[in-house]
Write an enzyme that holds these catalytic residues in place. Sequence first.
Site, PDB file in Angstrom:
ATOM      1  N   GLU A  84      -4.749   4.062  -6.231  1.00  0.00           N
ATOM      2  CA  GLU A  84      -4.222   2.737  -6.525  1.00  0.00           C
ATOM      3  C   GLU A  84      -5.320   1.669  -6.419  1.00  0.00           C
ATOM      4  O   GLU A  84      -6.070   1.627  -5.456  1.00  0.00           O
ATOM      5  CB  GLU A  84      -3.077   2.384  -5.572  1.00  0.00           C
ATOM      6  N   ARG A  94      13.938  -0.868  -5.387  1.00  0.00           N
ATOM      7  CA  ARG A  94      14.864  -0.272  -6.367  1.00  0.00           C
ATOM      8  C   ARG A  94      15.992   0.480  -5.672  1.00  0.00           C
ATOM      9  O   ARG A  94      17.078   0.639  -6.230  1.00  0.00           O
ATOM     10  CB  ARG A  94      14.107   0.658  -7.311  1.00  0.00           C
ATOM     11  N   CYS A 147       5.743   1.654  -0.237  1.00  0.00           N
ATOM     12  CA  CYS A 147       4.340   2.029  -0.479  1.00  0.00           C
ATOM     13  C   CYS A 147       3.492   0.797  -0.749  1.00  0.00           C
ATOM     14  O   CYS A 147       2.423   0.613  -0.162  1.00  0.00           O
ATOM     15  CB  CYS A 147       4.242   2.997  -1.658  1.00  0.00           C
ATOM     16  N   HIS A 169      -1.367   7.690  -4.167  1.00  0.00           N
ATOM     17  CA  HIS A 169      -0.045   8.247  -4.440  1.00  0.00           C
ATOM     18  C   HIS A 169      -0.161   9.721  -4.801  1.00  0.00           C
ATOM     19  O   HIS A 169      -1.033  10.105  -5.596  1.00  0.00           O
ATOM     20  CB  HIS A 169       0.629   7.496  -5.599  1.00  0.00           C
TER      21      HIS A 169
END
Length: 213
Positions: A84, A94, A147, A169
């Site tokens: 990342e 979400r 995260c 990730h």
Amino acid sequence: MATRNTVLLTGFEPFGGDPVNSSWETARALDGAELPGGVKVRALQLPCRFGSALGALHDAIQSQQPRLVLALGQASNRRALSLERVAINLIDARIPDNDAVQPIDVPVVPGGPAAYFATLPLKPMLQALLAAGYPAELSCTAGSYVCNQVFYGLQHRLRRTVVPSGFLHLPSLSGPEPALPLERLVSGTRLALEVALQPPAALAAGFSAGQIS
């Protein structure tokens, strides 16, 4: 006083109905591993909970004074090791976390910068992973779940230090055909750490620029 002889490697507890979290299984497998230069890996499981993840991370940084910090997370929709590049100052969950909390459109750090970049040598790390045969990529979004909260909070915590830090990730281990078995997640993460610990001069000498986007 900082001893700078440890790497802090974090992973998350399972969430979202998965029985295991690939990030913690990987971190746990590397706990105690010795990297070049006698640097030891210390693994920490973070809660997948907005209210306590950053506190646990900050406590570990304060107590361990690590030389480098790499946070791991699970991304079930990815098939590669995703390095990342940027963390954003946004939580937009979400799904609820493991405390059944679901923040929407709130900052990680009120009044903080819009974003932070990773301070790890991402392109040399990516080049090494690809050369060793791992599916790997650079990613410009860590999402907006726990995260990203941890990634942003990590970069904010270390912003005035020389301690390199970032987020990786990993694909999920759940399902009938995981993208990568645990052994490959572990060895790939170890390789990424070994590259990240190299002196800048060594990285510059071995890095071929211009081919990785």
